[in-house]
Design a protein around this motif. Structure first.
Motif: not given
Length: 330
Positions: A155-166, A212-221
């Motif tokens: 919702x905030x549009x920030x980057x994210x670190x996840x610990x993920x198990x495929x 993470x504090x930096x904004x996500x690289x994604x489209x506005x809409x």
């Protein structure tokens, strides 16, 4: 969190009258000890809560007590937006917020409408936990703290670190650009990109998350429905999928279609049986799906699937062969 719980406690007592500590604890998803501490805090704050002793006793508010504690907080407003599916709210970690929001909405209704709302709750049940055969509907288990961090980043549009198990792999950290959250049949998914490539992560496989504090690289809409359809199509047409030719009792068609990824062809034979070509995610998926259909389906191709089903059925027959006293075996 405690302030919201105290509001919910007051609203429960206003709407339902006298309630036991056990009932309040169940509704608020806390211990009875916590309920008793909350009752003491309300009394100290001037809220007229009193206790009635005895077998049918409990806690109640003095008649005529009014409150204006009905403003929705952020998570409660979000919960109402996804309230079309109660389990959707649960998957996104908003179950308790939804319960609290509904209490506030009911409390804000005129008294003449409040009784009607209570009657609706008694007469309409959405998404019970079991079906008619008492099979429990199992939703993905995702820790609220983890999904809350994911939700905030989305919702905030920030980057994210996840610990993920495929599937079949060890968990490892990934940095992603979150796009949106989707829930399908009680399973939650994070749609994101990583290094510019589309990625879809099942929430139940995320064991930890950091916004993470930096904004996500994604489209506005974003058209999330379209994005989900596109990823679903790619999933059905790629990977280690297998095609299976099946002869099927028409009564089990929906069962097969419900588990297969796609139907490639279908026609009715002279005897009324269906001949269908369907795809599955992999060999294990195909083996599981055809076994569920028992003698109401026959896998015609591929040969390895027929061999698997034959060998498994033969093992079952051997296990239950009548050779004497069953209690004497094993």
């Amino acid at each position: 969190m405690r302030a919201d719980r105290l509001v919910s406690l007051v609203l429960l007592l206003r709407q339902r009258g006298r309630l036991s500590a056990t009932t309040l604890a169940r509704e608020l998803e806390v211990s009875t000890r916590t309920v008793l501490r909350d009752i003491e805090a309300l009394s100290a704050a001037g809220v007229p809560v009193y206790a009635e002793r005895g077998r049918n006793g409990g806690f109640a508010l003095l008649p005529g007590f009014q409150t204006r504690l009905t403003g929705l907080n952020h998570d409660e407003a979000l919960a109402l937006l996804v309230a079309g599916s109660r389990r959707g709210a649960q998957v996104f970690g908003l179950g308790s917020a939804l319960a609290s929001a509904v209490l506030k909405v009911v409390d804000a209704l005129p008294e003449s409408h409040r009784d009607t709302a209570a009657g609706v709750a008694e007469r309409l049940l959405v998404d019970p936990e079991t079906d008619l055969l008492s099979r429990r509907v199992v939703a993905d288990e995702v820790p609220d703290a983890v999904v809350a961090r994911i939700r905030r980043a989305v919702l905030a549009g920030n980057r994210l670190r996840i610990r993920y198990a495929a599937a079949g792999g060890a968990p490892r950290w990934r940095t992603v650009d979150p796009i949106g959250l989707v829930t399908v049949r009680d399973q939650g998914y994070l749609l994101a990109t990583r290094d510019g490539a589309d990625r879809t992560y099942r929430l139940s496989r995320v064991s930890a998350a950091e916004e993470l504090p930096e904004p996500a690289r994604r489209p506005e809409r974003v058209d999330l429905d379209r994005a989900w359809r596109e990823r679903s199509t790619r999933f059905r047409t790629g990977g280690d999928q297998v095609a299976v030719l099946v002869r099927l009792d028409p009564a089990r068609r929906e069962d097969l279609v419900g588990t297969a990824l796609a139907v490639l062809s279908e026609h009715v034979e002279a005897d009324g049986q269906l001949r269908m070509e369907v795809t599955f995610q992999d060999r294990r998926h195909a083996q599981w799906a055809l076994w569920q259909l028992a003698v109401q389906a026959e896998a015609l191709e591929p040969r390895w699937l027929r061999t698997y089903l034959h060998d498994r059925a033969a093992a079952i027959v051997a296990r239950y062969a009548v050779t004497g006293d069953p209690a004497a075996s094993g």
